[in-house]
Design an enzyme around this catalytic site. Structure first.
Site, PDB file in Angstrom:
ATOM      1  N   GLU A  17      43.954  48.838  35.642  1.00 21.09           N
ATOM      2  CA  GLU A  17      43.983  48.400  34.758  1.00 21.09           C
ATOM      3  C   GLU A  17      44.339  49.303  33.464  1.00 21.09           C
ATOM      4  OE1 GLU A  17      43.832  44.662  33.144  1.00 21.09           O
ATOM      5  OE2 GLU A  17      44.221  43.608  35.849  1.00 21.09           O
ATOM      6  N   GLU A  24      39.065  41.625  38.423  1.00 26.32           N
ATOM      7  CA  GLU A  24      37.963  41.268  37.576  1.00 26.32           C
ATOM      8  C   GLU A  24      36.863  39.699  37.859  1.00 26.32           C
ATOM      9  OE1 GLU A  24      39.867  40.878  33.720  1.00 26.32           O
ATOM     10  OE2 GLU A  24      39.701  43.229  34.452  1.00 26.32           O
ATOM     11  N   ASN A  76      39.724  48.668  36.739  1.00 21.42           N
ATOM     12  CA  ASN A  76      40.953  47.960  35.034  1.00 21.42           C
ATOM     13  C   ASN A  76      39.683  48.907  33.852  1.00 21.42           C
ATOM     14  OD1 ASN A  76      42.301  46.882  36.873  1.00 21.42           O
ATOM     15  ND2 ASN A  76      41.644  44.858  36.342  1.00 21.42           N
ATOM     16  N   TYR A 129      39.242  49.035  30.272  1.00 18.70           N
ATOM     17  CA  TYR A 129      39.457  48.108  27.610  1.00 18.70           C
ATOM     18  C   TYR A 129      38.632  48.929  26.926  1.00 18.70           C
ATOM     19  CZ  TYR A 129      43.360  45.616  30.255  1.00 18.70           C
ATOM     20  OH  TYR A 129      43.920  45.509  30.830  1.00 18.70           O
ATOM     21  N   ARG A 141      52.318  46.777  40.690  1.00 20.83           N
ATOM     22  CA  ARG A 141      50.923  46.009  40.849  1.00 20.83           C
ATOM     23  C   ARG A 141      51.329  44.068  40.192  1.00 20.83           C
ATOM     24  NH1 ARG A 141      45.285  44.862  37.929  1.00 20.83           N
ATOM     25  NH2 ARG A 141      44.464  43.706  39.440  1.00 20.83           N
ATOM     26  N   HIS A 158      44.630  36.618  40.733  1.00 20.71           N
ATOM     27  CA  HIS A 158      44.634  37.139  39.648  1.00 20.71           C
ATOM     28  C   HIS A 158      43.850  35.492  38.427  1.00 20.71           C
ATOM     29  CE1 HIS A 158      45.647  40.709  36.457  1.00 20.71           C
ATOM     30  NE2 HIS A 158      44.981  39.194  35.582  1.00 20.71           N
TER      31      HIS A 158
HETATM   32  C1  PNW Z   1      42.205  41.602  32.154  1.00 19.96           C
HETATM   33  N1  PNW Z   1      36.341  41.588  28.013  1.00 19.96           N
HETATM   34  O1  PNW Z   1      41.823  40.623  31.552  1.00 19.96           O
HETATM   35  C2  PNW Z   1      42.901  40.845  33.045  1.00 19.96           C
HETATM   36  O2  PNW Z   1      43.309  41.170  34.711  1.00 19.96           O
HETATM   37  C3  PNW Z   1      43.813  40.868  32.197  1.00 19.96           C
HETATM   38  O3  PNW Z   1      44.803  39.605  32.826  1.00 19.96           O
HETATM   39  C4  PNW Z   1      44.135  40.743  31.171  1.00 19.96           C
HETATM   40  O4  PNW Z   1      45.669  40.407  30.362  1.00 19.96           O
HETATM   41  C5  PNW Z   1      43.384  42.056  30.431  1.00 19.96           C
HETATM   42  O5  PNW Z   1      42.481  42.940  30.933  1.00 19.96           O
HETATM   43  C6  PNW Z   1      44.145  42.305  28.269  1.00 19.96           C
HETATM   44  O6  PNW Z   1      42.953  41.920  28.419  1.00 19.96           O
HETATM   45  C7  PNW Z   1      40.217  40.911  30.671  1.00 19.96           C
HETATM   46  O7  PNW Z   1      35.949  40.458  27.995  1.00 19.96           O
HETATM   47  C8  PNW Z   1      39.340  39.909  29.800  1.00 19.96           C
HETATM   48  O8  PNW Z   1      35.949  42.468  28.583  1.00 19.96           O
HETATM   49  C9  PNW Z   1      38.031  40.238  28.635  1.00 19.96           C
HETATM   50  C10 PNW Z   1      37.833  41.102  29.548  1.00 19.96           C
HETATM   51  C11 PNW Z   1      38.488  41.932  30.187  1.00 19.96           C
HETATM   52  C12 PNW Z   1      39.631  42.350  30.638  1.00 19.96           C
END
Ligand code: PNW
Length: 455
Positions: free
Chosen positions: A362, A167, A288, A290, A78, A122
């Site tokens: 992601e 996102e 995505n 995290y 991707r 992106h």
């Molecule tokens: C994503 N948040 O960013 C992006 O898709 C990527 O480009 C980035 O490198 C990756 O996650 C790691 O940060 C985010 O504030 C940025 O919740 C901020 C958030 C979530 C994802």
């Protein structure tokens, strides 16, 4: 050790990147300026004054990077198209040198047995479109549909999987509401039209891609469980509002054709016809993920932060709280594997039959270890991936239809406002020499993928 991590032969394994974060070569091949070039040039915006001007120099080193993917054993890559490479001024015909670069990349991937899964957008908006209002202006949705058509006309014969926008929540929140990302606007709730225009651009792009011969189309939207800071009515209400803002404001229009209650009135003009476009059926939904978020009612204290240490102004009806008692990544994001399965089960429950198959577009973490005697012993990344993959496997056992997992990211890269200070890669990059060193996690994931396929 990896017995629980068997996903079967059909499951797709990939890595994810994005154009501005890895390509560099911002003035080559006729590329026009983007909002991120402009933002990085403004003093104080990016940690250490870093920029994506060189990044991983992937524009020149893509063949080496594809070889790293092949060695890792992924079947999907991707990446994102750079809009200002394809349309340097944001409109008009495709730029030959830009299209040629992605031709070379796609053909190299296919030659290595890796399926390209490009994202159209992106975050790197052609600067002239930003000057015309950017995502605050409805006209950008016409430009985006034209852009999608150019890409499908050129690549639909070789690209088997398409992602429209990465996102939309982060662009709305970080780009236009809080000013922490390009274009650096701090409009707070006046940024809501940005959400609507991106969603409409997504729907228009799905239709334009299909009309030009592309198939297997989805979005990459970031989602996280929102946990109330306590059982109090006030905290639960605050968390519910925040949950709508970060999750359902973006997923409900796409999957149900409706905004969460109360939000439609904040959108520009009558939106019912737009919602029909926005909810054009998708072939898959990309998530995505995290980390989860904890949210409580406002206490009036000024030091509340959203994720990434971004200060929130006073006067909001909610406050993100830090989650105590979990390991943290170098970004300060809590490591909570169970939240991954939780958000997937929430999607299944909320959308039922309306939910197409899911891809994890992601997931990953920033862990800063560098090479010692040529070895990068990033055990914390291995622990993160092991925990999150087990949670994913559990959600699938619970009936969530997940078809693939794309790790963020192949390479250490330009991590937006944090510059090069946060390292998300399976492969270490020395940004002085551009030397790539696969980390311990790269070898670990390679084993997981190989063993998973035979089970
Ligand atoms: C994503 N948040 O960013 C992006 O898709 C990527 O480009 C980035 O490198 C990756 O996650 C790691 O940060 C985010 O504030 C940025 O919740 C901020 C958030 C979530 C994802």
């Amino acid at each position: 050790m990896t017995a629980d991590l068997a996903f079967g032969p059909e499951f797709r394994w990939g890595v994810s990147t994005s154009a501005y974060q890895i390509e560099g070569a911002v003035a080559e091949g006729g590329r026009g300026p983007s909002t991120w070039d402009t933002f990085c040039a403004e003093p104080g915006r990016i940690l250490n004054g870093d920029t994506g001007a060189v990044a991983c120099d992937h524009y020149h080193r893509y063949a080496e990077d594809v070889a790293l993917m092949r060695e890792l054993g992924v079947d999907t890559y991707r990446f994102s198209f750079s809009w200002p490479r394809i349309q340097p001024s944001g409109s008009g015909p495709g730029n030959a040198a830009g299209l040629d670069f992605y031709d070379r990349l796609i053909d190299t991937l296919l030659g290595a047995g890796i399926q390209p899964a490009p994202t159209l957008y992106h975050w790197d908006t052609p600067q002239p479109l930003e000057d015309a209002g950017g995502w605050l202006s409805r006209s950008i949705t016409d430009r985006f549909a034209d852009y999608a058509e150019i890409l499908a006309a050129r690549f639909a014969d070789r690209v088997p999987m398409w992602i429209t926008i990465n996102e939309p929540m982060v662009i709305t929140l970080m780009g236009y509401s809080l000013g922490a990302h390009a274009p650096g606007r701090s409009l707070m709730f006046d940024a809501l039209p940005v959400a609507h225009h991106q969603l409409l651009a997504h729907g228009r792009a799905v239709q334009a891609l299909r009309a030009s011969g592309a198939s297997n189309i989805g979005i990459a939207s970031n989602h996280a469980p929102t946990w109330p800071a306590s059982d109090s009515v006030e905290d639960k209400e605050a968390a519910g509002l925040y949950d709508n803002l970060i999750n359902w404001l973006f997923a409900d229009p796409v999957l149900l054709g409706t905004y969460p209650s109360g939000f439609e009135a904040a959108m520009p003009g009558p939106v019912s016809d737009d919602l029909a476009v926005i909810s054009t059926p998708l072939d898959f939904f990309g998530i995505n993920h995290y980390a989860p978020v904890s949210v409580g009612a406002a206490t009036g204290q000024a030091d509340t932060v959203a994720t990434d240490g971004i200060l929130l102004p006073p006067g909001l009806p909610f406050e993100p709280r830090s989650l105590e008692g979990y390991p943290q990544t170098d970004f300060g994001w809590p490591v909570v594997p169970a939240a991954f399965g939780e958000i997937l089960r929430i999607f299944k429950d909320r959308y039922g039959d309306r939910l197409p198959p899911i891809y994890i577009t992601e997931n990953g973490c920033s862990v800063g270890d560098g090479p010692v005697d040529g070895v990068v012993a990033d055990q914390r990344r291995i622990d993160y991936l092991d925990g999150y993959l087990r949670s994913l496997r559990q959600a699938m056992d619970d009936g969530v239809d997940v078809r693939g997992y794309f790790q963020w990211s192949l390479l250490d890269n330009f991590e937006w406002a944090a510059g090069y200070s946060q390292r998300f890669g399976l492969v270490h990059v020395d940004f002085d020499t551009q030397v790539r060193t696969p980390k311990a996690s790269y070898h670990w994931l390679s084993d997981v993928i190989a063993q998973s396929r035979v089970r």
